[in-house]
Design an enzyme around this catalytic site. Sequence first.
Site, PDB file in Angstrom:
ATOM      1  N   HIS A  51       0.847  -1.196   0.000  1.00  0.00           N
ATOM      2  CA  HIS A  51       0.000   0.000   0.000  1.00  0.00           C
ATOM      3  C   HIS A  51       0.877   1.237   0.000  1.00  0.00           C
ATOM      4  O   HIS A  51       1.960   1.230   0.583  1.00  0.00           O
ATOM      5  CB  HIS A  51      -0.921   0.017   1.237  1.00  0.00           C
ATOM      6  N   GLU A  85      -7.850  -5.136  -0.614  1.00  0.00           N
ATOM      7  CA  GLU A  85      -8.383  -5.946  -1.711  1.00  0.00           C
ATOM      8  C   GLU A  85      -8.278  -7.451  -1.461  1.00  0.00           C
ATOM      9  O   GLU A  85      -9.001  -8.222  -2.071  1.00  0.00           O
ATOM     10  CB  GLU A  85      -7.658  -5.604  -3.020  1.00  0.00           C
TER      11      GLU A  85
HETATM   12  N1  COA Z   1       4.061  -7.393  -4.809  1.00  0.00           N
HETATM   13  C1  COA Z   1       5.386  -7.396  -5.111  1.00  0.00           C
HETATM   14  N2  COA Z   1       6.178  -6.313  -5.005  1.00  0.00           N
HETATM   15  C2  COA Z   1       5.593  -5.192  -4.551  1.00  0.00           C
HETATM   16  C3  COA Z   1       4.254  -5.126  -4.194  1.00  0.00           C
HETATM   17  C4  COA Z   1       3.482  -6.284  -4.350  1.00  0.00           C
HETATM   18  N3  COA Z   1       2.184  -6.297  -4.055  1.00  0.00           N
HETATM   19  N4  COA Z   1       3.967  -3.883  -3.783  1.00  0.00           N
HETATM   20  C5  COA Z   1       5.089  -3.177  -3.869  1.00  0.00           C
HETATM   21  N5  COA Z   1       6.080  -3.969  -4.358  1.00  0.00           N
HETATM   22  C6  COA Z   1       7.457  -3.600  -4.607  1.00  0.00           C
HETATM   23  C7  COA Z   1       7.546  -2.575  -5.733  1.00  0.00           C
HETATM   24  O1  COA Z   1       7.630  -3.218  -6.984  1.00  0.00           O
HETATM   25  C8  COA Z   1       8.799  -1.846  -5.365  1.00  0.00           C
HETATM   26  O2  COA Z   1       9.885  -2.616  -5.808  1.00  0.00           O
HETATM   27  P1  COA Z   1      11.110  -1.970  -6.600  1.00  0.00           P
HETATM   28  O3  COA Z   1      11.671  -0.951  -5.654  1.00  0.00           O
HETATM   29  O4  COA Z   1      12.002  -3.147  -6.851  1.00  0.00           O
HETATM   30  O5  COA Z   1      10.513  -1.363  -7.831  1.00  0.00           O
HETATM   31  C9  COA Z   1       8.805  -1.889  -3.844  1.00  0.00           C
HETATM   32  O6  COA Z   1       7.967  -2.948  -3.466  1.00  0.00           O
HETATM   33  C10 COA Z   1       8.297  -0.644  -3.196  1.00  0.00           C
HETATM   34  O7  COA Z   1       7.046  -0.350  -3.734  1.00  0.00           O
HETATM   35  P2  COA Z   1       6.235   0.900  -3.235  1.00  0.00           P
HETATM   36  O8  COA Z   1       6.949   2.143  -3.654  1.00  0.00           O
HETATM   37  O9  COA Z   1       5.938   0.739  -1.826  1.00  0.00           O
HETATM   38  O10 COA Z   1       4.900   0.750  -4.040  1.00  0.00           O
HETATM   39  P3  COA Z   1       3.839   1.870  -4.346  1.00  0.00           P
HETATM   40  O11 COA Z   1       3.541   2.696  -3.149  1.00  0.00           O
HETATM   41  O12 COA Z   1       4.252   2.585  -5.583  1.00  0.00           O
HETATM   42  O13 COA Z   1       2.618   0.951  -4.720  1.00  0.00           O
HETATM   43  C11 COA Z   1       0.771  -0.407  -4.617  1.00  0.00           C
HETATM   44  C12 COA Z   1       1.567   0.649  -3.885  1.00  0.00           C
HETATM   45  C13 COA Z   1      -0.532  -0.667  -3.895  1.00  0.00           C
HETATM   46  C14 COA Z   1       0.442   0.093  -6.035  1.00  0.00           C
HETATM   47  C15 COA Z   1       1.610  -1.699  -4.700  1.00  0.00           C
HETATM   48  O14 COA Z   1       1.888  -2.160  -3.406  1.00  0.00           O
HETATM   49  C16 COA Z   1       0.964  -2.769  -5.549  1.00  0.00           C
HETATM   50  O15 COA Z   1       1.143  -2.776  -6.762  1.00  0.00           O
HETATM   51  N6  COA Z   1       0.203  -3.720  -4.919  1.00  0.00           N
HETATM   52  C17 COA Z   1      -0.448  -4.736  -5.670  1.00  0.00           C
HETATM   53  C18 COA Z   1      -1.761  -4.239  -6.292  1.00  0.00           C
HETATM   54  C19 COA Z   1      -2.827  -4.027  -5.247  1.00  0.00           C
HETATM   55  O16 COA Z   1      -3.036  -4.834  -4.345  1.00  0.00           O
HETATM   56  N7  COA Z   1      -3.560  -2.914  -5.408  1.00  0.00           N
HETATM   57  C20 COA Z   1      -4.601  -2.516  -4.481  1.00  0.00           C
HETATM   58  C21 COA Z   1      -4.119  -1.402  -3.620  1.00  0.00           C
HETATM   59  S1  COA Z   1      -5.271  -1.025  -2.343  1.00  0.00           S
END
Ligand code: COA
Length: 376
Positions: free
Chosen positions: A253, A311
Amino acid sequence: MATHEINSGLEGVLVAATRLSEVDGEHGRLLIAGHDVEDLARSASFEAVCALLWTSAGPETYGEVDVRAELGAMRVRAWSELERLGDALRAKDGMEALRASVAHLDLDGVAPAREHARVTAAVTVFAAAWARTRAGEPPIAPSATASTADDYLRMVTGTTPGEPERRALDVYLTTVSDHGLNASTFAARVIASTQSDTVSAVVGALGALKGPLHGGAPGPVLDMLDAVGHPDRASAWIDAELSRGRRIMGMGHRIYRVRDPRAAVFERAIAALHSSGAHVPRLPVARAVEGAAVGALAAKYPARALATNVEFYTAVLLDALGLPREVFTPTFAVGRVAGWSAHIAEQRAKGRLIRPSSHYIGERPAARAERAPARC
Ligand code: COA
């Protein structure tokens, strides 16, 4: 010299003061219009939370009973408009159907104080009508007197829900009604900040909610649980996904550094459904996948807490309610539109045009002095 530090995700940038909700990512706490989400989920109906949100947005005051009656009347009105939606409800994707059908809404003659109910009720009816159309069944007419949860479940599944199911959906809608400046709410506020109309702002929000990094995740969560199939396979499956560089849906998140508090609310709703005799087929595999994913993500990203988000258990809960996975994101919209509508009103009342800046990194014309002198 100016530095050009770019904050492409706008983390930590404050663009609005709001009375609608607060997301405390460090402690895993969510307040909606002054109430802890756990308390609302325990005792409030979706209509009561709409009344809280819409009153908080001002300037009108709303009560639960009136909101319920108004939403019922507006559902009946939206139903009478289905015919003029044309092919909108035949779209393959539920969010595309919602986007197209909400775009047809006419708010002319609707008093500003009644716009909240008009758009909220329309999303409820259009989402249910799309679900039926997709299943090859005729849409089912709304009831003016039912609650939103009751009516939506009946309009989608074709059967009158029992009290445990109705209550579980009420918990779901209440819990997702608002959540700070998430991407779809921000999209709605950006559009409202230009003094555009409510329908345009809601259509923009629907477009943002559709994406898998936001509201589009719960269908893929269910796909993942099906692909894993058995709790014993959870660890290997998660490890393989991560080694391919894939994201695990329902995990991570932008704001929460701990488990999303809404996951626990949904777990309680699932437990209540289960103890009422409902079949919750995917719960064992979900628990195993959650454990495996949290462990594997902690190992891969030791400096970044990535925990279960809303989710993950949305998928298990809506599945246990008999909703098909294609309807999960439209159902999210049924709850979240209450918050969008409140944010649109709040932005309109107090906000300025939202207009950030970008740093140009493209080509530039040659500097004047370097250009060949013009000959006449
Ligand atoms: N699975 C695997 N890796 C993940 C991840 C996940 N669910 N969520 C974050 N990461 C990874 C990112 O790829 C990033 O890696 P990198 O530095 O090698 O590129 C690292 O963790 C840090 O990510 P972060 O900056 O915290 O992510 P964000 O704040 O941009 O994204 C979300 C937040 C929700 C978009 C992301 O966690 C995600 O894509 N989750 C899956 C989709 C989901 O469940 N969406 C509903 C959200 S309520």
